[in-house]
Design an enzyme around this catalytic site. Structure first.
Site, PDB file in Angstrom:
ATOM      1  N   SER A   1      51.445  98.352  49.322  1.00 31.19           N
ATOM      2  CA  SER A   1      52.090  98.394  50.928  1.00 31.19           C
ATOM      3  C   SER A   1      52.347  98.095  51.612  1.00 31.19           C
ATOM      4  O   SER A   1      52.657  98.156  52.919  1.00 31.19           O
ATOM      5  CB  SER A   1      50.021  98.684  50.801  1.00 31.19           C
ATOM      6  OG  SER A   1      49.595  97.011  50.934  1.00 31.19           O
TER       7      SER A   1
ATOM      8  N   LYS B   1      42.851  90.744  52.494  1.00 29.70           N
ATOM      9  CA  LYS B   1      41.736  90.467  52.687  1.00 29.70           C
ATOM     10  C   LYS B   1      40.898  88.981  52.365  1.00 29.70           C
ATOM     11  O   LYS B   1      40.051  88.840  53.186  1.00 29.70           O
ATOM     12  CB  LYS B   1      41.377  91.271  51.831  1.00 29.70           C
ATOM     13  CG  LYS B   1      42.098  92.288  51.507  1.00 29.70           C
ATOM     14  CD  LYS B   1      41.924  93.550  52.404  1.00 29.70           C
ATOM     15  CE  LYS B   1      40.402  94.417  52.244  1.00 29.70           C
ATOM     16  NZ  LYS B   1      41.044  95.566  53.218  1.00 29.70           N
TER      17      LYS B   1
HETATM   18  C1  LIG Z   1      47.593  95.978  49.405  1.00 33.07           C
HETATM   19  C2  LIG Z   1      46.689  96.275  50.072  1.00 33.07           C
HETATM   20  N1  LIG Z   1      47.870  96.787  50.798  1.00 33.07           N
HETATM   21  C3  LIG Z   1      46.375  97.746  52.834  1.00 33.07           C
HETATM   22  C4  LIG Z   1      44.376  97.524  53.068  1.00 33.07           C
HETATM   23  C5  LIG Z   1      44.697  97.729  53.587  1.00 33.07           C
HETATM   24  O1  LIG Z   1      44.064  97.507  54.405  1.00 33.07           O
HETATM   25  P1  LIG Z   1      42.427  97.410  55.164  1.00 33.07           P
HETATM   26  O2  LIG Z   1      41.593  98.168  54.058  1.00 33.07           O
HETATM   27  O3  LIG Z   1      41.972  97.016  56.207  1.00 33.07           O
HETATM   28  O4  LIG Z   1      42.557  98.870  55.419  1.00 33.07           O
HETATM   29  C6  LIG Z   1      44.260  96.895  51.199  1.00 33.07           C
HETATM   30  C7  LIG Z   1      43.073  96.337  50.471  1.00 33.07           C
HETATM   31  O5  LIG Z   1      42.031  96.803  50.305  1.00 33.07           O
HETATM   32  C8  LIG Z   1      45.120  95.932  50.355  1.00 33.07           C
HETATM   33  O6  LIG Z   1      44.384  95.525  49.425  1.00 33.07           O
END
Ligand SMILES: Cc1ncc(COP(=O)(O)O)c(C=O)c1O
Length: 321
Positions: free
Chosen positions: A282, A48
């Site tokens: 994630s 991010k």
């Molecule tokens: C740890 C983590 N994984 C996945 C995501 C998802 O990414 P995106 O917002 O680009 O879909 C985020 C978004 O904040 C995140 O902080």
């Protein structure tokens, strides 16, 4: 330009150009290739940072952000950390609005980087570590209130085009330059969907045959059209059960994959033990989904995914206990 090739004038310029690594140990019994973009190596230890830089620089360029103006954003911690870094370097006061359900490391890190952190209570019945779409709605209301009160610039990661641009202009093209092979499939766990959509757009522009898959939590796969039975899953940063995501357009989506909490945890642990990669829930979900693709229908093919943030952000949870 590789990240170590020249002196940079601030840490903002050290964002991006992360390594793409082949996870050959995890795929040794599968035959295909799994390539992972190590986004936890960004200065704020997540992907991010990229959107923080792009949103602020796009807003500087189009005049929607004035010198010294306060920046406000709703965050699960990672976007806020990126914005704390970018705003700190560029001289904008920054207010991060986050659910109390996200891990406390994130709030501490944002404060250390100079952000004002506003924590919002979860809905009655929600559990710490399990932030639902309903919890996020409360955070949104508080963010909107602060923007109004302070005449602030809202970074608005769910709608600001800088989110998509960061991955369309940078993450996706980096993957294409680094892969050295045809990319048969790409998958990513969706929060705002900015990473998924930006990378899918770039990969499909280069090769329309690349298939792109949205990853969602089991029991909260709303984009796949499934009923939401488990909104309080453990995969922080996405899976918010929101069906109208600005960036996730039908032309980018070839299919949907689902990963359960336990599978995400087990794969994150395996990544640490077998690949030396210390990442979060994630990222475990993304690799689990990529392994599903390599079993079928992309046997013996090349699949790319994203390792979103660092395992250091989850030391207060049981992820690595
Ligand atoms: C740890 C983590 N994984 C996945 C995501 C998802 O990414 P995106 O917002 O680009 O879909 C985020 C978004 O904040 C995140 O902080």
């Amino acid at each position: 330009m590789a990240r170590d090739e020249k002196l940079v004038s601030s840490v903002v310029e050290a964002i991006g150009n992360t390594p793409l690594v082949e996870l050959a140990r995890l795929t040794r019994n599968l035959g295909g290739r799994l390539l992972a973009k190590l986004e936890y190596l960004n200065p704020g230890f997540s992907k991010k940072d990229r959107i923080a830089r792009q949103i602020i620089e796009d807003a500087e360029a189009d005049g929607t952000l004035q010198p010294g103006q306060t920046v406000v954003e709703l965050t699960s911690g990672n976007t806020g950390t990126g914005l704390a870094i970018v705003c700190g370097v560029k001289g904008y006061p920054f207010v991060a609005v986050m659910s109390r359900g996200n891990s406390p490391e994130r709030a501490r890190m944002m404060s250390a980087l100079g952000a004002e952190v506003v924590l919002v209570d979860q809905l009655p019945g929600s559990k710490p570590g399990q932030v639902s779409g309903g919890d996020l709605e409360l955070v949104e209301q508080e963010a909107q209130r602060i923007v109004k009160e302070q005449g602030a610039f809202r970074a608005d990661q769910f709608h600001h085009h800088g989110n998509f641009n960061a991955h369309h202009l940078h993450t996706g093209p980096e993957i294409l330059r680094q892969a050295g092979t045809t990319i048969d499939a790409f998958c990513d766990f969706v929060g705002t969907g900015g990473t998924f959509a930006g990378c899918a757009a770039a990969l499909k522009e280069a090769n329309p045959a690349t298939r792109c898959y949205v990853v969602e939590p089991k029991g909260a796969a709303i984009l796949a059209g499934e009923p939401v039975t488990n909104p309080n899953h453990r995969i922080q940063g996405g899976g918010y059960s929101m069906c109208d995501l600005t960036f996730v357009k039908p032309e980018y989506v070839d299919g949907y994959l689902q990963v359960g909490d336990q599978e995400a945890v087990e794969v994150a642990r395996k990544l640490a033990r077998e690949e030396g990669i210390f990442s979060g829930f994630s990222s475990g979900a993304n690799v689990a989904a990529a392994l599903q693709l390599l079993q079928e229908p992309f046997k013996a093919r090349a699949v790319v995914t994203i390792l979103n943030d660092s395992g250091l952000k989850y030391l207060s949870t049981d992820l690595f206990q």
